[in-house]
Design a protein around this motif. Structure first.
Motif, mmCIF file in Angstrom:
data_model
loop_
_atom_site.group_PDB
_atom_site.id
_atom_site.type_symbol
_atom_site.label_atom_id
_atom_site.label_comp_id
_atom_site.label_asym_id
_atom_site.label_seq_id
_atom_site.Cartn_x
_atom_site.Cartn_y
_atom_site.Cartn_z
ATOM 1 N N ASP A 180 0.836 -1.198 0.000
ATOM 2 C CA ASP A 180 0.000 0.000 0.000
ATOM 3 C C ASP A 180 0.877 1.256 0.000
ATOM 4 O O ASP A 180 0.641 2.197 -0.761
ATOM 5 C CB ASP A 180 -0.906 -0.037 1.231
ATOM 6 C CG ASP A 180 -2.038 0.978 1.176
ATOM 7 O OD1 ASP A 180 -1.962 1.930 0.376
ATOM 8 O OD2 ASP A 180 -2.984 0.838 1.959
ATOM 9 N N LEU A 181 1.899 1.274 0.842
ATOM 10 C CA LEU A 181 2.799 2.432 0.902
ATOM 11 C C LEU A 181 3.516 2.638 -0.430
ATOM 12 O O LEU A 181 3.629 3.769 -0.924
ATOM 13 C CB LEU A 181 3.817 2.248 2.028
ATOM 14 C CG LEU A 181 4.818 3.393 2.206
ATOM 15 C CD1 LEU A 181 4.113 4.692 2.575
ATOM 16 C CD2 LEU A 181 5.847 3.011 3.265
ATOM 17 N N THR A 210 0.882 4.076 -2.905
ATOM 18 C CA THR A 210 0.268 5.380 -2.675
ATOM 19 C C THR A 210 1.207 6.434 -2.102
ATOM 20 O O THR A 210 0.938 7.623 -2.229
ATOM 21 C CB THR A 210 -0.918 5.258 -1.689
ATOM 22 O OG1 THR A 210 -0.404 4.882 -0.395
ATOM 23 C CG2 THR A 210 -1.935 4.242 -2.172
ATOM 24 N N GLY A 211 2.251 5.996 -1.410
ATOM 25 C CA GLY A 211 3.142 6.938 -0.748
ATOM 26 C C GLY A 211 2.521 7.594 0.483
ATOM 27 O O GLY A 211 3.100 8.502 1.067
ATOM 28 N N ASP A 212 1.359 7.123 0.889
ATOM 29 C CA ASP A 212 0.635 7.717 2.017
ATOM 30 C C ASP A 212 1.162 7.160 3.346
ATOM 31 O O ASP A 212 0.538 6.306 3.977
ATOM 32 C CB ASP A 212 -0.864 7.462 1.865
ATOM 33 C CG ASP A 212 -1.705 8.281 2.823
ATOM 34 O OD1 ASP A 212 -1.165 8.781 3.838
ATOM 35 O OD2 ASP A 212 -2.915 8.406 2.563
ATOM 36 N N HIS A 213 2.290 7.667 3.755
ATOM 37 C CA HIS A 213 2.983 7.185 4.946
ATOM 38 C C HIS A 213 2.125 7.313 6.208
ATOM 39 O O HIS A 213 2.049 6.384 7.018
ATOM 40 C CB HIS A 213 4.301 7.943 5.110
ATOM 41 C CG HIS A 213 5.138 7.464 6.244
ATOM 42 N ND1 HIS A 213 4.965 7.930 7.529
ATOM 43 C CD2 HIS A 213 6.150 6.567 6.289
ATOM 44 C CE1 HIS A 213 5.834 7.333 8.317
ATOM 45 N NE2 HIS A 213 6.571 6.494 7.588
ATOM 46 N N ARG A 214 1.500 8.435 6.384
ATOM 47 C CA ARG A 214 0.722 8.686 7.607
ATOM 48 C C ARG A 214 -0.414 7.680 7.757
ATOM 49 O O ARG A 214 -0.592 7.070 8.810
ATOM 50 C CB ARG A 214 0.174 10.107 7.607
ATOM 51 C CG ARG A 214 -0.608 10.411 8.901
ATOM 52 C CD ARG A 214 -1.171 11.792 8.909
ATOM 53 N NE ARG A 214 -0.069 12.749 8.883
ATOM 54 C CZ ARG A 214 -0.211 14.035 8.680
ATOM 55 N NH1 ARG A 214 -1.414 14.528 8.459
ATOM 56 N NH2 ARG A 214 0.813 14.842 8.677
ATOM 57 N N ARG A 215 -1.210 7.512 6.720
ATOM 58 C CA ARG A 215 -2.362 6.598 6.782
ATOM 59 C C ARG A 215 -1.921 5.163 6.997
ATOM 60 O O ARG A 215 -2.460 4.450 7.849
ATOM 61 C CB ARG A 215 -3.186 6.709 5.492
ATOM 62 C CG ARG A 215 -4.389 5.766 5.436
ATOM 63 C CD ARG A 215 -5.117 5.872 4.096
ATOM 64 N NE ARG A 215 -4.262 5.603 2.956
ATOM 65 C CZ ARG A 215 -3.906 4.381 2.539
ATOM 66 N NH1 ARG A 215 -4.335 3.306 3.168
ATOM 67 N NH2 ARG A 215 -3.132 4.222 1.481
ATOM 68 N N VAL A 216 -0.910 4.725 6.244
ATOM 69 C CA VAL A 216 -0.470 3.330 6.326
ATOM 70 C C VAL A 216 0.184 3.050 7.677
ATOM 71 O O VAL A 216 -0.065 2.015 8.296
ATOM 72 C CB VAL A 216 0.467 2.982 5.148
ATOM 73 C CG1 VAL A 216 0.958 1.551 5.264
ATOM 74 C CG2 VAL A 216 -0.258 3.184 3.819
#
Length: 190
Positions: free
Chosen positions: A167-168, A171-177
């Motif tokens: 997922d990271l 998406t690169g969405d570090h905070r959410r993951v």
């Protein structure tokens, strides 16, 4: 006598490292010898001489990547008491942006191993699962480690790490993951 004939093992090691660095940036799935050879200061003929063929070179690069993975797991997975603390430590390493290229190569190789199980990639995915489970087992007390529940907890922890990593990477969405990983860690018994 040319350089390759004079000391093929030194040249082979040098070219393997260069091919590995190339693969970290460009991947392996669509590897072509000409562009690789040009990028690493060699020729397709020399690469075939040293590695046998393209598949031999890919096998060598995969072996080199796996050696890095094992070294990292050994370093990151130094026994920390408890599965949650170990998963937290592993996630911190996985989520570090400086490791993106290695992890993208890992993901590409893992997926290719699943769709081409009889090819040069064969066995990579299964081997990496066993490697990671072994590291996670080191943080569990013997009674838990040797139980079906302990194996299930390690498998769940690995599934969380692997899913979060994919997922990271996507998406690169570090905070959410990272929040999702921490939420799952709170559910694991210490």
């Amino acid at each position: 006598m040319n350089e390759e004939a004079a000391n093929p093992s030194a040249r082979k090691a040098e070219l393997l490292e260069a091919a590995y660095r190339y693969a970290l940036v460009n991947g392996l799935a669509r590897l072509s010898l000409r562009p690789l050879a040009a990028a690493i200061g060699s020729s397709p003929r020399v690469l075939v001489f040293l590695f046998g063929n393209k598949e031999g070179l890919i096998r060598a690069v995969l072996s080199r990547a796996r050696a890095d993975e094992l070294a990292i797991l050994e370093q990151v997975g130094d026994p920390v008491p408890g599965l949650p603390a170990t998963v937290e430590r592993l996630w911190s390493w996985l989520a570090d942006p400086t490791h993106r290229q290695l992890l993208k190569l890992w993901a590409e190789t893992y997926a290719t191993s699943l769709v081409e199980p009889d090819g040069v990639w064969g066995g990579f995915a299964a081997a990496t699962v066993h490697d990671w489970l072994a590291v996670l087992a080191t943080c569990q007390p013997a009674a838990e480690r040797d139980s079906p529940d302990g194996a299930a907890r390690r498998t769940l922890a690995l599934a969380v790490l692997r899913g979060a990593l994919l997922d990271l990477l996507a998406t690169g969405d570090h905070r959410r993951v990272t929040a999702a990983v921490r939420h799952q860690l709170a559910l694991l018994p210490a």
